[in-house]
Design a protein around this motif. Sequence first.
Motif, PDB file in Angstrom:
ATOM      1  N   VAL A  53       0.842  -1.199   0.000  1.00  0.00           N
ATOM      2  CA  VAL A  53       0.000   0.000   0.000  1.00  0.00           C
ATOM      3  C   VAL A  53       0.877   1.248   0.000  1.00  0.00           C
ATOM      4  O   VAL A  53       1.909   1.294   0.661  1.00  0.00           O
ATOM      5  CB  VAL A  53      -0.977   0.016   1.207  1.00  0.00           C
ATOM      6  N   GLU A  54       0.434   2.235  -0.773  1.00  0.00           N
ATOM      7  CA  GLU A  54       1.064   3.556  -0.778  1.00  0.00           C
ATOM      8  C   GLU A  54      -0.021   4.559  -0.391  1.00  0.00           C
ATOM      9  O   GLU A  54      -1.040   4.670  -1.083  1.00  0.00           O
ATOM     10  CB  GLU A  54       1.626   3.915  -2.156  1.00  0.00           C
ATOM     11  N   PRO A  55       0.171   5.281   0.705  1.00  0.00           N
ATOM     12  CA  PRO A  55      -0.823   6.287   1.116  1.00  0.00           C
ATOM     13  C   PRO A  55      -0.514   7.652   0.497  1.00  0.00           C
ATOM     14  O   PRO A  55       0.659   7.997   0.290  1.00  0.00           O
ATOM     15  CB  PRO A  55      -0.636   6.338   2.635  1.00  0.00           C
ATOM     16  N   TYR A  56      -1.560   8.411   0.209  1.00  0.00           N
ATOM     17  CA  TYR A  56      -1.417   9.764  -0.335  1.00  0.00           C
ATOM     18  C   TYR A  56      -2.347  10.685   0.424  1.00  0.00           C
ATOM     19  O   TYR A  56      -3.551  10.425   0.495  1.00  0.00           O
ATOM     20  CB  TYR A  56      -1.756   9.802  -1.834  1.00  0.00           C
ATOM     21  N   GLU A  57      -1.789  11.717   1.001  1.00  0.00           N
ATOM     22  CA  GLU A  57      -2.595  12.758   1.632  1.00  0.00           C
ATOM     23  C   GLU A  57      -2.449  13.997   0.775  1.00  0.00           C
ATOM     24  O   GLU A  57      -1.350  14.517   0.597  1.00  0.00           O
ATOM     25  CB  GLU A  57      -2.139  12.998   3.064  1.00  0.00           C
ATOM     26  N   ILE A  58      -3.567  14.445   0.245  1.00  0.00           N
ATOM     27  CA  ILE A  58      -3.588  15.563  -0.686  1.00  0.00           C
ATOM     28  C   ILE A  58      -4.532  16.600  -0.087  1.00  0.00           C
ATOM     29  O   ILE A  58      -5.745  16.525  -0.278  1.00  0.00           O
ATOM     30  CB  ILE A  58      -4.065  15.101  -2.078  1.00  0.00           C
ATOM     31  N   GLY A  59      -3.985  17.508   0.692  1.00  0.00           N
ATOM     32  CA  GLY A  59      -4.841  18.435   1.440  1.00  0.00           C
ATOM     33  C   GLY A  59      -5.683  17.627   2.412  1.00  0.00           C
ATOM     34  O   GLY A  59      -5.165  16.833   3.195  1.00  0.00           O
ATOM     35  N   SER A  60      -6.990  17.782   2.318  1.00  0.00           N
ATOM     36  CA  SER A  60      -7.888  17.026   3.191  1.00  0.00           C
ATOM     37  C   SER A  60      -8.276  15.670   2.601  1.00  0.00           C
ATOM     38  O   SER A  60      -8.971  14.890   3.244  1.00  0.00           O
ATOM     39  CB  SER A  60      -9.156  17.844   3.473  1.00  0.00           C
ATOM     40  N   LEU A  61      -7.819  15.380   1.382  1.00  0.00           N
ATOM     41  CA  LEU A  61      -8.157  14.122   0.714  1.00  0.00           C
ATOM     42  C   LEU A  61      -7.150  13.037   1.090  1.00  0.00           C
ATOM     43  O   LEU A  61      -5.969  13.306   1.267  1.00  0.00           O
ATOM     44  CB  LEU A  61      -8.134  14.298  -0.804  1.00  0.00           C
ATOM     45  N   ARG A  62      -7.672  11.819   1.188  1.00  0.00           N
ATOM     46  CA  ARG A  62      -6.800  10.669   1.450  1.00  0.00           C
ATOM     47  C   ARG A  62      -7.091   9.588   0.418  1.00  0.00           C
ATOM     48  O   ARG A  62      -8.248   9.249   0.190  1.00  0.00           O
ATOM     49  CB  ARG A  62      -7.016  10.129   2.861  1.00  0.00           C
ATOM     50  N   ALA A  63      -6.024   9.086  -0.176  1.00  0.00           N
ATOM     51  CA  ALA A  63      -6.156   7.996  -1.139  1.00  0.00           C
ATOM     52  C   ALA A  63      -5.131   6.926  -0.787  1.00  0.00           C
ATOM     53  O   ALA A  63      -4.016   7.241  -0.351  1.00  0.00           O
ATOM     54  CB  ALA A  63      -5.936   8.506  -2.560  1.00  0.00           C
ATOM     55  N   TYR A  64      -5.523   5.683  -0.977  1.00  0.00           N
ATOM     56  CA  TYR A  64      -4.642   4.549  -0.702  1.00  0.00           C
ATOM     57  C   TYR A  64      -4.611   3.662  -1.939  1.00  0.00           C
ATOM     58  O   TYR A  64      -5.657   3.253  -2.439  1.00  0.00           O
ATOM     59  CB  TYR A  64      -5.136   3.752   0.515  1.00  0.00           C
ATOM     60  N   HIS A  65      -3.413   3.385  -2.403  1.00  0.00           N
ATOM     61  CA  HIS A  65      -3.223   2.558  -3.591  1.00  0.00           C
ATOM     62  C   HIS A  65      -2.626   1.220  -3.147  1.00  0.00           C
ATOM     63  O   HIS A  65      -1.507   1.175  -2.648  1.00  0.00           O
ATOM     64  CB  HIS A  65      -2.285   3.297  -4.552  1.00  0.00           C
ATOM     65  N   PHE A  66      -3.393   0.175  -3.325  1.00  0.00           N
ATOM     66  CA  PHE A  66      -2.980  -1.174  -2.933  1.00  0.00           C
ATOM     67  C   PHE A  66      -2.602  -1.984  -4.165  1.00  0.00           C
ATOM     68  O   PHE A  66      -3.246  -1.873  -5.202  1.00  0.00           O
ATOM     69  CB  PHE A  66      -4.132  -1.920  -2.238  1.00  0.00           C
ATOM     70  N   ASP A  67      -1.591  -2.814  -4.038  1.00  0.00           N
ATOM     71  CA  ASP A  67      -1.244  -3.796  -5.053  1.00  0.00           C
ATOM     72  C   ASP A  67      -1.063  -5.114  -4.310  1.00  0.00           C
ATOM     73  O   ASP A  67      -0.092  -5.309  -3.586  1.00  0.00           O
ATOM     74  CB  ASP A  67       0.048  -3.401  -5.775  1.00  0.00           C
TER      75      ASP A  67
END
Length: 143
Positions: A53-67
């Motif tokens: 998993v790679e987490p991304y915090e973009i301002g108030s947004l959160r995205a998680y990319h799983f492989d």
Amino acid sequence: MMGFGARLAAVTGAVGVIFLEGDLGAGKTTLSRGLIRGLGHVGAVKSPTFTLVEPYEIGSLRAYHFDLYRLVDPEELEYLGIRDYLEEDALCLIEWPDRGAGFLPKPDMTITIRPQAQGRSLLLSPHGSRGEAWCAALALEFK
């Protein structure tokens, strides 16, 4: 794939669960990269093949990319703390979701990527009202 990912970012509102299916090299990570950049991330978007998993915090947004390609047993997701990532106000992109069967929630949408001629074909399968709304918004753009 990058452009479609950016359009998908706009319709998701950075909330939900998207399963990405396709063979090795189909474009799952490229689509994810386009989506994460479409949310406003300006740094590198690397494949989580070895980290899961790679987490991304973009301002108030959160995205998680799983492989999950290298996942040996779906139960490993419990040790990874998968439930902590699957919050209502985050976007989770999950490559190779079949490897996490039984430990993943129902997705809002499944995107199946296949090679076609000189490009790719994308099959978008909504699973519920959120995914249906995303597909309807995208259909208006790509008629």
